[in-house]
Design an enzyme around this catalytic site. Structure first.
Site, PDB file in Angstrom:
ATOM      1  N   GLN A   1     -32.019  14.738   7.178  1.00  0.00           N
ATOM      2  CA  GLN A   1     -31.306  13.779   8.387  1.00  0.00           C
ATOM      3  C   GLN A   1     -29.941  14.716   8.814  1.00  0.00           C
ATOM      4  OE1 GLN A   1     -32.498  11.601  10.603  1.00  0.00           O
ATOM      5  NE2 GLN A   1     -34.287  11.269   9.318  1.00  0.00           N
TER       6      GLN A   1
ATOM      7  N   HIS B   1     -34.649   8.191   0.738  1.00  0.00           N
ATOM      8  CA  HIS B   1     -35.929   8.013   1.426  1.00  0.00           C
ATOM      9  C   HIS B   1     -37.031   8.189   0.388  1.00  0.00           C
ATOM     10  CE1 HIS B   1     -39.384   9.449   3.901  1.00  0.00           C
ATOM     11  NE2 HIS B   1     -38.912   8.941   4.984  1.00  0.00           N
TER      12      HIS B   1
ATOM     13  N   CYS C   1     -39.109   3.812   5.161  1.00  0.00           N
ATOM     14  CA  CYS C   1     -39.404   4.449   4.096  1.00  0.00           C
ATOM     15  C   CYS C   1     -38.100   4.495   3.035  1.00  0.00           C
ATOM     16  CB  CYS C   1     -39.742   5.869   4.254  1.00  0.00           C
ATOM     17  SG  CYS C   1     -41.227   6.097   5.175  1.00  0.00           S
TER      18      CYS C   1
ATOM     19  N   LYS D   1     -37.519  17.795  12.636  1.00  0.00           N
ATOM     20  CA  LYS D   1     -36.268  16.710  12.899  1.00  0.00           C
ATOM     21  C   LYS D   1     -35.412  17.514  13.401  1.00  0.00           C
ATOM     22  CE  LYS D   1     -37.453  13.434   8.987  1.00  0.00           C
ATOM     23  NZ  LYS D   1     -37.636  12.192   9.830  1.00  0.00           N
TER      24      LYS D   1
ATOM     25  N   ASP E   1     -31.316  16.394  -0.235  1.00  0.00           N
ATOM     26  CA  ASP E   1     -32.298  16.378   0.914  1.00  0.00           C
ATOM     27  C   ASP E   1     -31.641  16.211   2.393  1.00  0.00           C
ATOM     28  OD1 ASP E   1     -33.986  15.108   2.902  1.00  0.00           O
ATOM     29  OD2 ASP E   1     -34.432  13.124   1.756  1.00  0.00           O
TER      30      ASP E   1
HETATM   31  N1  PLP Z   1     -35.701  12.693   3.745  1.00  0.00           N
HETATM   32  C1  PLP Z   1     -35.408  11.974   4.757  1.00  0.00           C
HETATM   33  C2  PLP Z   1     -33.717  11.336   4.628  1.00  0.00           C
HETATM   34  C3  PLP Z   1     -36.115  11.674   5.721  1.00  0.00           C
HETATM   35  O1  PLP Z   1     -35.389  10.915   6.784  1.00  0.00           O
HETATM   36  C4  PLP Z   1     -37.318  11.890   5.983  1.00  0.00           C
HETATM   37  C5  PLP Z   1     -38.328  11.594   6.955  1.00  0.00           C
HETATM   38  O2  PLP Z   1     -37.847  10.681   7.932  1.00  0.00           O
HETATM   39  C6  PLP Z   1     -37.776  12.761   5.081  1.00  0.00           C
HETATM   40  C7  PLP Z   1     -37.065  12.891   3.775  1.00  0.00           C
HETATM   41  C8  PLP Z   1     -39.269  13.147   4.818  1.00  0.00           C
HETATM   42  O3  PLP Z   1     -39.478  14.143   6.211  1.00  0.00           O
HETATM   43  P1  PLP Z   1     -40.900  14.575   6.459  1.00  0.00           P
HETATM   44  O4  PLP Z   1     -41.829  13.156   6.719  1.00  0.00           O
HETATM   45  O5  PLP Z   1     -40.655  15.446   7.636  1.00  0.00           O
HETATM   46  O6  PLP Z   1     -41.653  15.448   5.362  1.00  0.00           O
END
Ligand code: PLP
Length: 400
Positions: free
Chosen positions: A197, A117, A358, A220, A194
Protein backbone atom coordinates in the site's frame (compact mmCIF):
# COMPACT_ATOMS: atom_id res chain seq x y z
CA UNK A 1 -5.57 14.28 -13.51
CA UNK A 2 -4.25 11.94 -16.20
CA UNK A 3 -7.78 10.57 -16.16
CA UNK A 4 -8.05 10.40 -19.94
CA UNK A 5 -5.35 7.74 -20.00
CA UNK A 6 -7.56 5.27 -18.11
CA UNK A 7 -10.19 3.92 -20.51
CA UNK A 8 -12.14 2.03 -17.84
CA UNK A 9 -13.03 5.31 -16.13
CA UNK A 10 -15.48 6.03 -18.96
CA UNK A 11 -17.56 3.05 -17.85
CA UNK A 12 -21.10 3.57 -16.64
CA UNK A 13 -22.60 1.42 -13.86
CA UNK A 14 -26.39 1.14 -13.63
CA UNK A 15 -26.48 4.09 -16.02
CA UNK A 16 -24.29 6.24 -13.75
CA UNK A 17 -20.70 7.27 -14.44
CA UNK A 18 -18.35 4.95 -12.57
CA UNK A 19 -16.73 6.46 -9.49
CA UNK A 20 -13.91 4.11 -8.64
CA UNK A 21 -12.89 4.40 -4.98
CA UNK A 22 -11.51 0.86 -4.55
CA UNK A 23 -7.93 1.71 -5.39
CA UNK A 24 -6.41 0.06 -2.34
CA UNK A 25 -7.73 -3.25 -3.67
CA UNK A 26 -6.38 -2.64 -7.16
CA UNK A 27 -5.70 0.43 -9.26
CA UNK A 28 -6.99 0.87 -12.79
CA UNK A 29 -4.57 0.60 -15.72
CA UNK A 30 -3.49 3.39 -18.04
CA UNK A 31 -3.57 2.79 -21.79
CA UNK A 32 0.23 2.49 -21.83
CA UNK A 33 0.07 -0.59 -19.60
CA UNK A 34 -2.73 -2.15 -21.65
CA UNK A 35 -0.71 -1.43 -24.81
CA UNK A 36 2.37 -3.08 -23.31
CA UNK A 37 0.41 -6.29 -22.69
CA UNK A 38 -1.08 -6.25 -26.19
CA UNK A 39 2.33 -5.54 -27.73
CA UNK A 40 3.91 -8.42 -25.83
CA UNK A 41 1.28 -10.94 -26.94
CA UNK A 42 1.08 -9.67 -30.51
CA UNK A 43 4.79 -9.23 -31.21
CA UNK A 44 7.01 -10.82 -28.56
CA UNK A 45 5.38 -13.80 -26.90
CA UNK A 46 8.05 -16.43 -26.17
CA UNK A 47 9.63 -18.12 -23.21
CA UNK A 48 12.59 -16.22 -21.82
CA UNK A 49 16.18 -17.02 -20.87
CA UNK A 50 16.53 -20.35 -22.65
CA UNK A 51 15.71 -19.54 -26.25
CA UNK A 52 18.20 -19.35 -29.09
CA UNK A 53 15.83 -17.35 -31.24
CA UNK A 54 15.03 -13.71 -31.82
CA UNK A 55 11.71 -13.45 -29.95
CA UNK A 56 13.09 -15.16 -26.87
CA UNK A 57 16.13 -12.91 -26.89
CA UNK A 58 14.12 -9.70 -27.16
CA UNK A 59 11.61 -10.83 -24.51
CA UNK A 60 14.49 -11.77 -22.20
CA UNK A 61 16.14 -8.41 -22.73
CA UNK A 62 12.94 -6.52 -21.96
CA UNK A 63 12.24 -8.71 -18.92
CA UNK A 64 15.69 -7.92 -17.54
CA UNK A 65 15.28 -4.23 -18.40
CA UNK A 66 12.19 -4.24 -16.17
CA UNK A 67 14.29 -5.67 -13.36
CA UNK A 68 16.63 -2.72 -13.79
CA UNK A 69 13.66 -0.30 -13.81
CA UNK A 70 12.45 -1.80 -10.52
CA UNK A 71 15.96 -1.56 -9.08
CA UNK A 72 16.05 2.12 -9.91
CA UNK A 73 12.50 2.70 -8.67
CA UNK A 74 13.32 1.46 -5.17
CA UNK A 75 17.05 2.32 -5.29
CA UNK A 76 18.24 -1.22 -4.61
CA UNK A 77 21.98 -1.68 -4.77
CA UNK A 78 21.99 -4.67 -7.13
CA UNK A 79 19.68 -5.78 -9.92
CA UNK A 80 19.91 -9.37 -8.68
CA UNK A 81 18.26 -8.30 -5.42
CA UNK A 82 15.01 -7.89 -7.37
CA UNK A 83 12.99 -11.12 -7.60
CA UNK A 84 9.80 -11.24 -9.66
CA UNK A 85 6.87 -13.01 -8.03
CA UNK A 86 3.11 -13.15 -8.57
CA UNK A 87 2.52 -10.38 -6.04
CA UNK A 88 3.02 -9.25 -2.46
CA UNK A 89 1.43 -12.42 -1.10
CA UNK A 90 3.85 -14.67 -2.93
CA UNK A 91 6.79 -12.40 -2.06
CA UNK A 92 6.03 -12.66 1.66
CA UNK A 93 5.38 -16.40 1.45
CA UNK A 94 8.73 -16.80 -0.28
CA UNK A 95 10.55 -15.11 2.61
CA UNK A 96 8.42 -16.82 5.27
CA UNK A 97 9.21 -20.18 3.75
CA UNK A 98 12.82 -19.74 2.74
CA UNK A 99 14.16 -17.39 5.44
CA UNK A 100 12.40 -19.33 8.18
CA UNK A 101 13.71 -22.65 6.91
CA UNK A 102 17.22 -21.28 7.25
CA UNK A 103 16.96 -19.08 10.33
CA UNK A 104 13.87 -19.81 12.43
CA UNK A 105 14.15 -22.49 15.11
CA UNK A 106 12.07 -23.83 17.96
CA UNK A 107 11.55 -21.16 20.63
CA UNK A 108 12.44 -18.28 18.28
CA UNK A 109 10.22 -15.26 17.76
CA UNK A 110 8.90 -13.16 14.87
CA UNK A 111 7.52 -9.67 15.48
CA UNK A 112 4.53 -8.45 13.43
CA UNK A 113 2.06 -5.65 14.06
CA UNK A 114 -1.60 -5.90 14.94
CA UNK A 115 -2.51 -4.04 11.74
CA UNK A 116 -1.10 -6.47 9.17
CA UNK A 117 -2.94 -7.64 6.08
CA UNK A 118 -3.50 -11.40 6.39
CA UNK A 119 -0.76 -11.75 3.74
CA UNK A 120 1.78 -10.47 6.24
CA UNK A 121 0.40 -12.42 9.17
CA UNK A 122 -0.74 -15.88 8.11
CA UNK A 123 2.58 -16.86 6.41
CA UNK A 124 4.40 -16.03 9.67
CA UNK A 125 1.86 -17.95 11.73
CA UNK A 126 2.39 -20.92 9.41
CA UNK A 127 6.18 -20.62 9.62
CA UNK A 128 6.04 -20.35 13.40
CA UNK A 129 3.81 -23.39 13.58
CA UNK A 130 6.19 -25.37 11.37
CA UNK A 131 9.28 -24.41 13.34
CA UNK A 132 7.83 -24.26 16.86
CA UNK A 133 8.39 -20.51 17.05
CA UNK A 134 5.99 -17.80 18.21
CA UNK A 135 4.64 -14.44 17.06
CA UNK A 136 4.93 -11.25 19.09
CA UNK A 137 2.50 -8.50 18.13
CA UNK A 138 2.96 -4.70 18.20
CA UNK A 139 -0.24 -3.05 19.48
CA UNK A 140 -1.69 0.17 18.07
CA UNK A 141 -3.71 3.09 19.41
CA UNK A 142 -7.34 4.01 18.69
CA UNK A 143 -6.05 6.43 16.04
CA UNK A 144 -4.30 3.56 14.30
CA UNK A 145 -0.73 4.41 15.34
CA UNK A 146 1.76 1.68 16.28
CA UNK A 147 3.03 1.74 19.85
CA UNK A 148 6.77 2.03 19.29
CA UNK A 149 7.61 1.72 22.95
CA UNK A 150 5.80 -1.60 23.08
CA UNK A 151 7.64 -2.56 19.87
CA UNK A 152 11.03 -1.96 21.53
CA UNK A 153 9.92 -4.09 24.45
CA UNK A 154 9.07 -7.08 22.24
CA UNK A 155 12.68 -7.81 21.27
CA UNK A 156 14.41 -10.69 22.99
CA UNK A 157 17.47 -12.83 22.36
CA UNK A 158 15.12 -15.12 20.37
CA UNK A 159 13.81 -12.50 17.91
CA UNK A 160 14.69 -13.53 14.36
CA UNK A 161 12.67 -11.19 12.15
CA UNK A 162 10.34 -8.19 12.13
CA UNK A 163 7.59 -8.13 9.47
CA UNK A 164 5.51 -4.97 9.26
CA UNK A 165 3.53 -3.06 6.68
CA UNK A 166 4.73 0.29 5.38
CA UNK A 167 1.11 1.46 5.06
CA UNK A 168 -2.00 -0.16 6.50
CA UNK A 169 -4.53 -1.05 3.81
CA UNK A 170 -7.41 -0.56 6.26
CA UNK A 171 -6.33 2.45 8.33
CA UNK A 172 -4.05 4.19 5.84
CA UNK A 173 -1.43 4.69 8.56
CA UNK A 174 2.07 5.27 7.24
CA UNK A 175 4.28 3.42 9.70
CA UNK A 176 7.72 4.80 10.65
CA UNK A 177 9.49 1.87 9.03
CA UNK A 178 12.94 3.51 8.77
CA UNK A 179 12.92 4.05 12.52
CA UNK A 180 11.56 0.54 13.06
CA UNK A 181 14.38 -0.85 10.91
CA UNK A 182 16.96 0.99 13.04
CA UNK A 183 15.44 -0.52 16.18
CA UNK A 184 15.42 -4.01 14.65
CA UNK A 185 19.02 -3.67 13.50
CA UNK A 186 20.13 -2.45 16.92
CA UNK A 187 19.05 -5.94 18.04
CA UNK A 188 20.71 -7.56 15.00
CA UNK A 189 17.31 -8.52 13.63
CA UNK A 190 16.36 -8.09 9.95
CA UNK A 191 13.12 -6.43 8.90
CA UNK A 192 10.68 -7.22 6.10
CA UNK A 193 8.40 -4.44 4.90
CA UNK A 194 5.10 -5.13 3.19
CA UNK A 195 4.99 -2.22 0.76
CA UNK A 196 1.78 -3.20 -1.07
CA UNK A 197 0.00 0.00 0.00
CA UNK A 198 3.01 2.31 -0.14
CA UNK A 199 4.55 1.83 -3.56
CA UNK A 200 1.97 3.84 -5.53
CA UNK A 201 1.77 6.69 -2.99
CA UNK A 202 5.32 7.63 -2.03
CA UNK A 203 8.95 7.37 -3.04
CA UNK A 204 10.41 4.15 -1.70
CA UNK A 205 14.17 3.92 -1.20
CA UNK A 206 15.13 0.55 0.23
CA UNK A 207 18.64 1.73 1.02
CA UNK A 208 17.43 4.82 2.88
CA UNK A 209 14.92 2.64 4.77
CA UNK A 210 17.70 0.10 5.25
CA UNK A 211 15.14 -2.71 5.12
CA UNK A 212 16.23 -6.28 4.51
CA UNK A 213 13.17 -7.24 2.44
CA UNK A 214 10.56 -5.11 0.66
CA UNK A 215 7.52 -6.62 -1.07
CA UNK A 216 4.90 -5.15 -3.40
CA UNK A 217 2.39 -5.94 -6.17
CA UNK A 218 2.26 -4.54 -9.70
CA UNK A 219 -1.53 -4.31 -9.77
CA UNK A 220 -1.64 -1.79 -6.92
CA UNK A 221 0.65 0.60 -8.82
CA UNK A 222 -1.23 0.90 -12.13
CA UNK A 223 0.41 -2.29 -13.46
CA UNK A 224 -1.03 -5.70 -14.35
CA UNK A 225 -2.17 -8.41 -11.98
CA UNK A 226 0.06 -11.46 -11.80
CA UNK A 227 3.37 -9.76 -11.11
CA UNK A 228 5.01 -8.54 -7.93
CA UNK A 229 8.41 -7.94 -6.46
CA UNK A 230 10.41 -9.33 -3.58
CA UNK A 231 13.46 -7.19 -2.88
CA UNK A 232 15.99 -8.76 -0.55
CA UNK A 233 19.47 -7.72 0.49
CA UNK A 234 22.04 -9.84 -1.31
CA UNK A 235 23.51 -11.33 1.84
CA UNK A 236 20.12 -12.68 2.94
CA UNK A 237 19.16 -13.98 -0.49
CA UNK A 238 22.51 -15.73 -0.77
CA UNK A 239 21.98 -17.41 2.57
CA UNK A 240 18.40 -18.52 1.90
CA UNK A 241 17.45 -21.81 0.20
CA UNK A 242 15.25 -21.73 -2.94
CA UNK A 243 11.51 -21.36 -2.44
CA UNK A 244 10.32 -23.57 -5.29
CA UNK A 245 12.14 -26.15 -7.36
CA UNK A 246 11.86 -26.38 -11.13
CA UNK A 247 13.20 -24.92 -14.33
CA UNK A 248 15.45 -21.85 -14.38
CA UNK A 249 16.41 -21.99 -10.68
CA UNK A 250 19.04 -24.67 -11.25
CA UNK A 251 22.67 -24.70 -12.30
CA UNK A 252 23.17 -28.43 -12.64
CA UNK A 253 20.77 -31.32 -12.13
CA UNK A 254 21.59 -34.99 -11.84
CA UNK A 255 19.29 -37.68 -10.55
CA UNK A 256 21.16 -37.52 -7.25
CA UNK A 257 21.64 -33.83 -6.67
CA UNK A 258 20.89 -30.29 -7.86
CA UNK A 259 23.00 -27.18 -7.56
CA UNK A 260 21.17 -23.88 -7.66
CA UNK A 261 21.35 -20.96 -10.05
CA UNK A 262 22.74 -17.59 -9.06
CA UNK A 263 20.58 -14.69 -7.86
CA UNK A 264 17.91 -13.76 -8.70
CA UNK A 265 17.13 -16.87 -10.76
CA UNK A 266 17.48 -19.15 -7.73
CA UNK A 267 14.13 -17.70 -6.63
CA UNK A 268 12.38 -17.63 -10.02
CA UNK A 269 11.45 -21.24 -10.74
CA UNK A 270 9.34 -21.91 -13.83
CA UNK A 271 8.02 -19.65 -16.56
CA UNK A 272 7.39 -16.17 -15.17
CA UNK A 273 4.59 -13.81 -16.20
CA UNK A 274 6.72 -12.16 -18.88
CA UNK A 275 3.93 -10.04 -20.38
CA UNK A 276 2.90 -8.81 -16.94
CA UNK A 277 6.48 -7.95 -16.07
CA UNK A 278 6.70 -5.86 -19.25
CA UNK A 279 3.38 -4.28 -18.27
CA UNK A 280 4.91 -3.43 -14.90
CA UNK A 281 7.69 -1.60 -16.72
CA UNK A 282 5.06 0.49 -18.51
CA UNK A 283 3.41 1.23 -15.15
CA UNK A 284 6.72 2.38 -13.67
CA UNK A 285 7.29 4.61 -16.71
CA UNK A 286 3.78 6.00 -16.31
CA UNK A 287 4.27 6.78 -12.60
CA UNK A 288 7.60 8.40 -13.28
CA UNK A 289 6.12 10.50 -16.06
CA UNK A 290 3.43 11.78 -13.68
CA UNK A 291 5.89 12.05 -10.77
CA UNK A 292 5.41 10.51 -7.35
CA UNK A 293 5.33 13.95 -5.69
CA UNK A 294 2.48 15.04 -7.94
CA UNK A 295 0.59 11.83 -7.15
CA UNK A 296 1.17 12.20 -3.39
CA UNK A 297 0.11 15.86 -3.39
CA UNK A 298 -3.11 15.19 -5.31
CA UNK A 299 -4.04 12.20 -3.15
CA UNK A 300 -3.35 14.15 0.05
CA UNK A 301 -5.65 16.92 -1.15
CA UNK A 302 -8.42 14.44 -1.98
CA UNK A 303 -8.04 12.68 1.36
CA UNK A 304 -8.17 15.91 3.36
CA UNK A 305 -11.18 17.07 1.35
CA UNK A 306 -13.06 13.78 1.78
CA UNK A 307 -12.21 13.53 5.48
CA UNK A 308 -13.48 17.02 6.16
CA UNK A 309 -16.77 16.44 4.35
CA UNK A 310 -17.32 13.00 5.82
CA UNK A 311 -16.57 14.08 9.37
CA UNK A 312 -19.40 16.59 9.06
CA UNK A 313 -21.92 13.79 8.42
CA UNK A 314 -23.90 12.81 11.48
CA UNK A 315 -23.13 9.37 12.87
CA UNK A 316 -20.18 8.74 10.56
CA UNK A 317 -17.04 7.40 12.26
CA UNK A 318 -13.66 7.19 10.58
CA UNK A 319 -11.26 4.42 11.57
CA UNK A 320 -7.61 5.38 11.10
CA UNK A 321 -6.89 8.99 11.91
CA UNK A 322 -3.09 8.96 12.13
CA UNK A 323 -1.41 12.23 11.16
CA UNK A 324 0.66 10.33 8.61
CA UNK A 325 -1.71 8.46 6.33
CA UNK A 326 -2.34 7.70 2.68
CA UNK A 327 -5.53 8.07 0.68
CA UNK A 328 -7.61 5.49 2.54
CA UNK A 329 -10.76 6.42 4.46
CA UNK A 330 -12.36 3.56 6.41
CA UNK A 331 -15.67 4.36 8.05
CA UNK A 332 -18.98 3.23 9.50
CA UNK A 333 -22.32 5.01 9.45
CA UNK A 334 -24.36 4.72 12.62
CA UNK A 335 -25.33 1.11 13.21
CA UNK A 336 -25.52 0.31 9.49
CA UNK A 337 -23.77 -2.82 8.29
CA UNK A 338 -20.86 -1.89 5.98
CA UNK A 339 -22.14 -4.26 3.31
CA UNK A 340 -25.47 -2.39 3.13
CA UNK A 341 -23.68 0.91 2.71
CA UNK A 342 -21.48 -0.56 -0.03
CA UNK A 343 -24.45 -2.05 -1.87
CA UNK A 344 -26.38 1.21 -1.88
CA UNK A 345 -23.33 3.14 -3.06
CA UNK A 346 -22.81 0.60 -5.82
CA UNK A 347 -26.32 1.28 -7.11
CA UNK A 348 -25.21 4.88 -7.56
CA UNK A 349 -22.13 3.83 -9.53
CA UNK A 350 -19.72 4.26 -6.62
CA UNK A 351 -17.27 1.39 -6.07
CA UNK A 352 -15.98 1.03 -2.51
CA UNK A 353 -14.87 -2.00 -0.53
CA UNK A 354 -16.67 -3.37 2.50
CA UNK A 355 -15.76 -5.97 5.10
CA UNK A 356 -12.63 -6.76 7.05
CA UNK A 357 -10.24 -5.96 4.16
CA UNK A 358 -8.16 -9.05 5.02
CA UNK A 359 -7.35 -7.50 8.40
CA UNK A 360 -9.64 -9.31 10.81
CA UNK A 361 -7.41 -8.54 13.83
CA UNK A 362 -7.96 -4.81 13.20
CA UNK A 363 -11.72 -5.36 13.30
CA UNK A 364 -11.33 -7.35 16.54
CA UNK A 365 -9.24 -4.52 17.97
CA UNK A 366 -12.10 -2.07 17.40
CA UNK A 367 -14.87 -4.59 18.09
CA UNK A 368 -16.57 -4.04 14.71
CA UNK A 369 -17.54 -6.47 11.92
CA UNK A 370 -15.84 -4.46 9.20
CA UNK A 371 -15.78 -1.04 7.61
CA UNK A 372 -16.61 0.68 4.36
CA UNK A 373 -13.36 1.72 2.70
CA UNK A 374 -13.00 4.48 0.13
CA UNK A 375 -9.49 4.74 -1.31
CA UNK A 376 -8.36 7.35 -3.81
CA UNK A 377 -5.82 7.34 -6.63
CA UNK A 378 -4.28 9.94 -8.86
CA UNK A 379 -7.21 9.96 -11.32
CA UNK A 380 -9.92 10.66 -8.72
CA UNK A 381 -11.42 14.13 -8.39
CA UNK A 382 -13.04 16.41 -5.83
CA UNK A 383 -16.22 16.30 -7.91
CA UNK A 384 -16.33 12.54 -7.41
CA UNK A 385 -15.95 13.06 -3.67
CA UNK A 386 -18.82 15.58 -3.74
CA UNK A 387 -21.01 12.98 -5.45
CA UNK A 388 -19.90 10.34 -2.94
CA UNK A 389 -20.64 12.53 0.09
CA UNK A 390 -24.01 13.52 -1.37
CA UNK A 391 -24.74 9.81 -1.83
CA UNK A 392 -23.83 9.09 1.80
CA UNK A 393 -26.15 11.89 2.86
CA UNK A 394 -28.96 10.41 0.76
CA UNK A 395 -28.60 6.86 2.00
CA UNK A 396 -28.21 7.75 5.71
CA UNK A 397 -32.00 7.90 6.37
CA UNK A 398 -32.49 4.57 4.55
CA UNK A 399 -30.07 2.91 6.95
CA UNK A 400 -31.31 4.48 10.17
N1 PLP B 1 -0.37 -6.40 2.01
C1 PLP B 1 -1.19 -5.35 2.00
C2 PLP B 1 -0.97 -4.23 2.97
C3 PLP B 1 -2.24 -5.31 1.08
O1 PLP B 1 -3.07 -4.28 1.07
C4 PLP B 1 -2.42 -6.39 0.19
C5 PLP B 1 -3.54 -6.42 -0.76
O2 PLP B 1 -4.57 -5.81 -0.53
C6 PLP B 1 -1.51 -7.45 0.23
C7 PLP B 1 -0.50 -7.42 1.15
C8 PLP B 1 -1.62 -8.60 -0.71
O3 PLP B 1 -1.38 -8.19 -2.01
P1 PLP B 1 -1.66 -9.18 -3.24
O4 PLP B 1 -3.06 -9.66 -3.08
O5 PLP B 1 -1.45 -8.34 -4.44
O6 PLP B 1 -0.67 -10.28 -3.13
Amino acid sequence: MYRDEFPILDTTVYGKPLIYFDNAATTQKPQAVIDALVRYYTTLNSNIHRGAHHLANVATEEYEQTREAVRQLINAEHRHEIVFTRGTTESINLVASSFCQAFLRQGDEVIVSGMEHHSNLVPWQMACERQGARLRVIPFSDDGVLDLEAYEGLFSARTRLVAVNHVSNTLGTVNPVARMARTAHSHNVPILIDGAQAISHMAVDVRALDCDFYCFSGHKMYGPMGVGVMYGKERWLDAMPPYQGGGEMIKEVTLEKTTYNELPFKFEAGTPAVGDVLGLHAAIDFMQRVGIDTIARHEAELTAYATEQMTALEGLRIYGTASQKTSVVSFLMGAAHPYDVGTLLDKMGIAVRTGHHCTQPIMDRYGIPGTVRASFALYNTKEEIDTFVAALRRIAPLLA
